[in-house]
Design an enzyme around this catalytic site. Structure first.
Site, mmCIF file in Angstrom:
data_model
loop_
_atom_site.group_PDB
_atom_site.id
_atom_site.type_symbol
_atom_site.label_atom_id
_atom_site.label_comp_id
_atom_site.label_asym_id
_atom_site.label_seq_id
_atom_site.Cartn_x
_atom_site.Cartn_y
_atom_site.Cartn_z
ATOM 1 N N ALA A 1 0.850 -1.195 0.000
ATOM 2 C CA ALA A 1 0.000 0.000 0.000
ATOM 3 C C ALA A 1 0.882 1.239 0.000
ATOM 4 O O ALA A 1 2.059 1.179 0.354
ATOM 5 C CB ALA A 1 -0.907 0.000 1.228
ATOM 6 N N GLY B 1 -0.688 -5.166 0.842
ATOM 7 C CA GLY B 1 -1.912 -5.096 0.072
ATOM 8 C C GLY B 1 -1.818 -5.784 -1.274
ATOM 9 O O GLY B 1 -2.825 -6.239 -1.820
ATOM 10 N N GLU C 1 -2.483 -9.340 -0.528
ATOM 11 C CA GLU C 1 -3.902 -9.434 -0.180
ATOM 12 C C GLU C 1 -4.781 -9.360 -1.426
ATOM 13 O O GLU C 1 -5.792 -10.055 -1.518
ATOM 14 C CB GLU C 1 -4.254 -8.327 0.818
ATOM 15 N N GLU D 1 3.411 -6.039 7.374
ATOM 16 C CA GLU D 1 2.769 -4.943 8.103
ATOM 17 C C GLU D 1 3.260 -4.781 9.537
ATOM 18 O O GLU D 1 3.363 -3.658 10.043
ATOM 19 C CB GLU D 1 1.240 -5.136 8.093
#
Length: 260
Positions: free
Chosen positions: A66, A112, A115, A135
């Site tokens: 991200a 992300g 994900e 993360e």
């Protein structure tokens, strides 16, 4: 539709979405998530599109995570809203599309990015791909479904280790874990995925959509997956695809499914 952060094309029943932020290693920001939502929605609503492939531009990254600069100063409430909105717009949305989505993981798939790949219905990786959920090294946890989908795909113990160490695994390890289905040379990645897409397209798009829904139901709390399967199986008998499929079988010819 014109997009700033992604590229889309449709050819012979195949929709291709390419995340195109090469200077940011295709990192996801709010604008990109919104564009991806719109692109997936448009392709899913296009009856001519039977399979969607999602990949990243260049040779380095699928999605390297991200865009941290967007949320580094967020409050608790803002952080929760960020995760909820992202899951609604993109990650849960992709998982529940009736059109099959293949993630062509062409490099780094981190945070992300992993994900997003996990939200696709299955994954194919290039041999240079690296995957991880880093993360906790930033003092946060995966917020776009990573703590849920990774254990489903690789098992609780491996997911715990990957998340707690914030480490990366390579493509072959990902295949061993069951995180990706195939590993191929990067130069062959898209053609390999298109080959799988071609096999999918020969089958009933209506039945495939129902199968996706039934499989996903197994991971929904409070819902009996077997009952969902029975209901979807019964409903299949009322489709034109079922009539064509069974007739073609009895007539010993290839089915020409109308997608209805």
């Amino acid at each position: 539709m014109n997009y700033e952060n992604i590229l889309t094309e449709t050819t012979d029943g195949l929709g291709l979405i390419t995340i195109n932020r090469p200077t940011k290693l295709n990192a996801l920001n709010k604008a990109t998530i919104e564009e991806l939502h719109n692109a997936f929605k448009a392709l899913d609503e296009d009856a001519s599109v039977k399979v969607i492939i999602i990949t990243g531009s260049g040779e380095k990254a699928f999605v390297a995570g991200a865009d941290i600069s967007e949320f580094a100063n967020f409050s608790v409430a803002e952080g929760g809203k960020l995760a909820a909105k992202g899951q609604e717009l993109l990650f849960d949305f992709v998982q529940n599309l009736s059109t099959p989505v293949i993630a062509a993981v062409n490099g780094f798939a981190l945070g992300g990015g992993l994900e997003l790949a996990m939200a696709a219905h299955f994954r194919v990786a290039s041999d240079n791909a690296k995957m991880g959920l880093p993360e906790v090294s930033l003092g946060v946890i995966p917020g776009y479904g990573g703590t849920q989908r990774l254990p489903q795909l690789v098992g609780k113990g491996r997911a715990m280790e990957m998340i707690m160490t914030a480490g990366m695994i390579n493509a072959e390890e990902a295949k061993t874990y069951g995180l990706v289905n195939h590993v191929v040379p990067q130069a062959e990645l898209l053609e390999f995925c298109k080959g799988i897409a071609g096999k999918i397209m020969r089958n009933s798009s209506v039945a495939i959509g129902q199968a996706i829904k039934a499989i996903n139901t197994n991971y929904t709390d409070g819902v009996n997956g077997y009952e969902a399967e029975i209901k979807a199986f019964g409903e299949s008998f009322g489709t034109e695809d079922f009539k064509e499929g069974t007739t073609a079988f009895l007539e010993k010819r290839r089915a020409a499914f109308p997608g209805k």
